[in-house]
Design a protein around this motif. Structure first.
Motif, PDB file in Angstrom:
ATOM      1  N   ALA A 178     -18.714  15.313   9.752  1.00  0.00           N
ATOM      2  CA  ALA A 178     -17.866  14.258   9.205  1.00  0.00           C
ATOM      3  C   ALA A 178     -16.443  14.519   9.678  1.00  0.00           C
ATOM      4  CB  ALA A 178     -17.935  14.270   7.684  1.00  0.00           C
ATOM      5  N   ASP A 179     -15.700  13.458  10.003  1.00  0.00           N
ATOM      6  CA  ASP A 179     -14.363  13.678  10.547  1.00  0.00           C
ATOM      7  C   ASP A 179     -13.418  14.342   9.558  1.00  0.00           C
ATOM      8  OD1 ASP A 179     -13.954  11.524   8.860  1.00  0.00           O
ATOM      9  OD2 ASP A 179     -13.520  10.096  10.468  1.00  0.00           O
ATOM     10  N   LEU A 236     -27.193  11.469  12.371  1.00  0.00           N
ATOM     11  CA  LEU A 236     -25.770  11.127  12.397  1.00  0.00           C
ATOM     12  C   LEU A 236     -25.371  10.292  11.182  1.00  0.00           C
ATOM     13  CD1 LEU A 236     -25.264  10.302  16.183  1.00  0.00           C
ATOM     14  CD2 LEU A 236     -24.851  12.451  14.983  1.00  0.00           C
ATOM     15  N   THR A 237     -26.220   9.382  10.772  1.00  0.00           N
ATOM     16  CA  THR A 237     -25.887   8.573   9.595  1.00  0.00           C
ATOM     17  C   THR A 237     -25.880   9.428   8.333  1.00  0.00           C
ATOM     18  OG1 THR A 237     -28.206   7.883   9.333  1.00  0.00           O
ATOM     19  CG2 THR A 237     -26.763   6.444  10.608  1.00  0.00           C
ATOM     20  N   ARG A 240     -22.529  11.169   8.284  1.00  0.00           N
ATOM     21  CA  ARG A 240     -21.503  10.241   7.808  1.00  0.00           C
ATOM     22  C   ARG A 240     -21.531  10.096   6.293  1.00  0.00           C
ATOM     23  NH1 ARG A 240     -21.672   4.237  10.111  1.00  0.00           N
ATOM     24  NH2 ARG A 240     -23.628   4.296   8.955  1.00  0.00           N
ATOM     25  N   ALA A 241     -22.740  10.184   5.708  1.00  0.00           N
ATOM     26  CA  ALA A 241     -22.879  10.056   4.260  1.00  0.00           C
ATOM     27  C   ALA A 241     -22.524  11.345   3.522  1.00  0.00           C
ATOM     28  CB  ALA A 241     -24.306   9.647   3.911  1.00  0.00           C
ATOM     29  N   ILE A 258     -20.720   7.181  16.114  1.00  0.00           N
ATOM     30  CA  ILE A 258     -20.703   6.581  14.782  1.00  0.00           C
ATOM     31  C   ILE A 258     -19.354   6.872  14.133  1.00  0.00           C
ATOM     32  CG2 ILE A 258     -21.691   6.723  12.465  1.00  0.00           C
ATOM     33  CD1 ILE A 258     -24.374   7.023  13.623  1.00  0.00           C
ATOM     34  N   GLU A 259     -18.705   5.816  13.684  1.00  0.00           N
ATOM     35  CA  GLU A 259     -17.409   5.966  13.033  1.00  0.00           C
ATOM     36  C   GLU A 259     -17.534   6.882  11.817  1.00  0.00           C
ATOM     37  OE1 GLU A 259     -13.870   3.152  11.096  1.00  0.00           O
ATOM     38  OE2 GLU A 259     -15.711   2.264  11.902  1.00  0.00           O
ATOM     39  N   GLY A 260     -16.574   7.783  11.685  1.00  0.00           N
ATOM     40  CA  GLY A 260     -16.602   8.710  10.564  1.00  0.00           C
ATOM     41  C   GLY A 260     -17.205  10.052  10.903  1.00  0.00           C
ATOM     42  N   THR A 261     -17.711  10.190  12.149  1.00  0.00           N
ATOM     43  CA  THR A 261     -18.275  11.463  12.587  1.00  0.00           C
ATOM     44  C   THR A 261     -17.592  11.911  13.870  1.00  0.00           C
ATOM     45  OG1 THR A 261     -20.038  10.512  13.959  1.00  0.00           O
ATOM     46  CG2 THR A 261     -20.511  10.822  11.620  1.00  0.00           C
TER      47      THR A 261
END
Length: 332
Positions: A178-179, A236-237, A240-241, A258-261
Motif C-alpha cells: 500500500a502506498d 494487488l487488490t 490496496r484493501a 493499481i492506484e493506492g499500491t
C-alpha cells in the motif's frame, strides 16, 4: 462415441445445445438463437438420439446437464470455436488480409505483456479478428500443442517436444505495498522486513510458489499469516484493501498498475520465468513473429528482466532445475 464421427449431427444441433448450456434454459436458448422453443427442444432431442445418451436432466421447466452433458459441452465449445475461426480465416484469405490470430497466455501475461505488445505491432499486420485466451499455464501449453492457439506466452516449465521456444525471460519477483506502508519509502525491501506481516502470494506449488517459499525460508521468514490466490491481480487488490503485502511476479504490477499500491524490488532474486512458445516446426506468420518479438521487448522493460539463452530444451532445463550457465543480460 465422438460427435466428430457421426454423419447425422449438424451444426444447428450443437449450437442449440451450446445455447441451452449458456442460457440455462430452453426458453433462454431460443431467444439467443432467434428460434422457437419447440425447435430448440427438437434439436436437442435429435442430438441426444444421434449420440446415444442424455445430455440434460429434465424436471418440468428446469433442466440441468448430465455428467456426460458437461463433458460433451467442452467438446462442443471447442468444435464451434474452431468452425468460427475457419470462417474468419476463410474470409481473411479471400480479402487478402492477415488471417485471424489466437493467442493463449496466463492471466498475468495476458494483462501485463500482451496489450503493449499487440499495440507495438504494425497495424497492417493485425488481423480483423484477434482472440486472446487467458488460461492457466498448463492449459496454455495444451492449447498450443493442440493448435487451438497460434502461439502462447506462459510461465515455466514449458518443456515439451511438440513446442518451439522462441525466448525465455527471467524477471525477479517484486513486493507490492500500500502506498501508505512505511516500507514504501525503501527502494529495496528486505524479505526479513516482512516477517511480522501478512503475506499474500500465489497458490500454485508447482510454479512460482515454491520459489517464493524457498526464498522466505532462506531469509529465515516464517509467515504467521498468509493469503494465497490464483491471480496476481487479486493479490494487488488485497494489498490496496490493507490486507497485507504481496510477493508477486512483476508483469501484472507493471502492466496493470493499481492506484493506492506501489512496487518495490526485493533483496532476494525470486525468479519469475516465462517464455513464448508455438507448435514445433510450424512456420510463423509475419503477424505471429511480430507479436512474439514485441512481447519480448515489453518483457525486457520490466525491472531487472533479462533473457536467458533460450535456444531450446537446454535453456528450459536450466531455468526449471537449476542454472548450469549464467544468463546473458540483454540491454533494455
Amino acid at each position: 462415441m465422438s460427435f466428430m464421427h457421426s454423419s447425422s449431427i449438424d451444426v444447428r444441433q450443437l449450437e442449440a445445445f451450446a445455447a441451452v448450456m449458456s442460457a440455462g434454459s430452453v426458453t433462454g436458448a431460443a431467444r439467443l438463437l432467434g428460434r422457437s422453443q419447440p425447435a430448440v427442444t427438437r434439436l436437442i432431442q435429435d442430438l441426444e438420439a444421434d449420440i446415444g445418451y442424455a445430455l440434460l436432466h429434465r424436471s418440468g421447466p428446469r433442466i440441468t446437464p448430465t455428467a456426460r452433458g458437461l463433458l460433451f459441452h467442452a467438446e462442443v465449445e471447442r468444435h464451434l470455436s474452431s468452425l468460427a475461426h475457419i470462417r474468419e480465416r476463410a474470409s481473411a484469405i479471400g480479402l487478402g488480409e492477415p488471417v485471424s490470430l489466437t493467442i493463449a497466455a496466463t492471466p498475468s501475461l495476458a494483462a501485463g505483456v500482451l496489450p503493449q505488445a499487440i499495440a507495438a505491432v504494425a497495424p497492417g499486420l493485425i488481423p480483423r479478428h484477434l482472440h486472446v485466451q487467458a488460461l492457466a499455464a498448463e492449459n496454455v501449453v495444451q492449447a498450443v500443442l493442440a493448435r487451438s492457439a497460434d502461439f502462447g506466452i506462459s510461465s515455466l516449465p514449458l518443456e515439451h517436444p511438440g513446442l518451439d521456444v522462441h525466448w525465455v525471460a527471467h524477471a525477479p519477483c517484486v513486493v507490492a505495498l500500500a502506498d501508505s506502508d512505511p516500507l514504501a519509502n525503501s527502494e529495496v525491501v528486505k524479505l526479513s522486513e516482512l516477517a511480522a506481516r501478512r503475506i499474500i502470494t500465489l497458490a500454485n506449488p508447482y510454479r512460482l510458489r515454491h520459489r517464493i517459499d524457498e526464498a522466505l525460508e532462506k531469509a529465515g521468514v516464517e509467515p504467521q499469516q498468509m493469503i494465497d490466490v490464483n491471480a496476481s491481480m487479486t493479490a494487488l487488490t488485497m494489498v490496496r484493501a490493507g490486507l497485507g503485502v504481496a510477493i508477486v511476479e512483476p508483469a501484472t504490477v507493471v502492466g496493470v498498475p493499481i492506484e493506492g499500491t506501489v512496487m518495490r524490488m526485493l533483496d532476494h532474486d525470486i525468479p519469475f520465468l516465462f517464455g513464448a512458445i508455438s507448435p514445433a516446426a510450424l512456420p510463423l506468420t509475419a503477424t505471429v513473429a511480430a507479436v512474439i518479438d514485441a512481447a519480448r521487448a515489453v518483457a525486457l522493460a520490466m525491472p531487472g528482466c533479462r533473457l536467458l539463452d533460450a535456444g531450446g530444451a537446454d535453456a528450459l532445463a536450466d531455468t526449471v532445475y537449476g542454472p548450469t550457465a549464467s544468463p546473458e543480460r540483454v540491454p533494455t
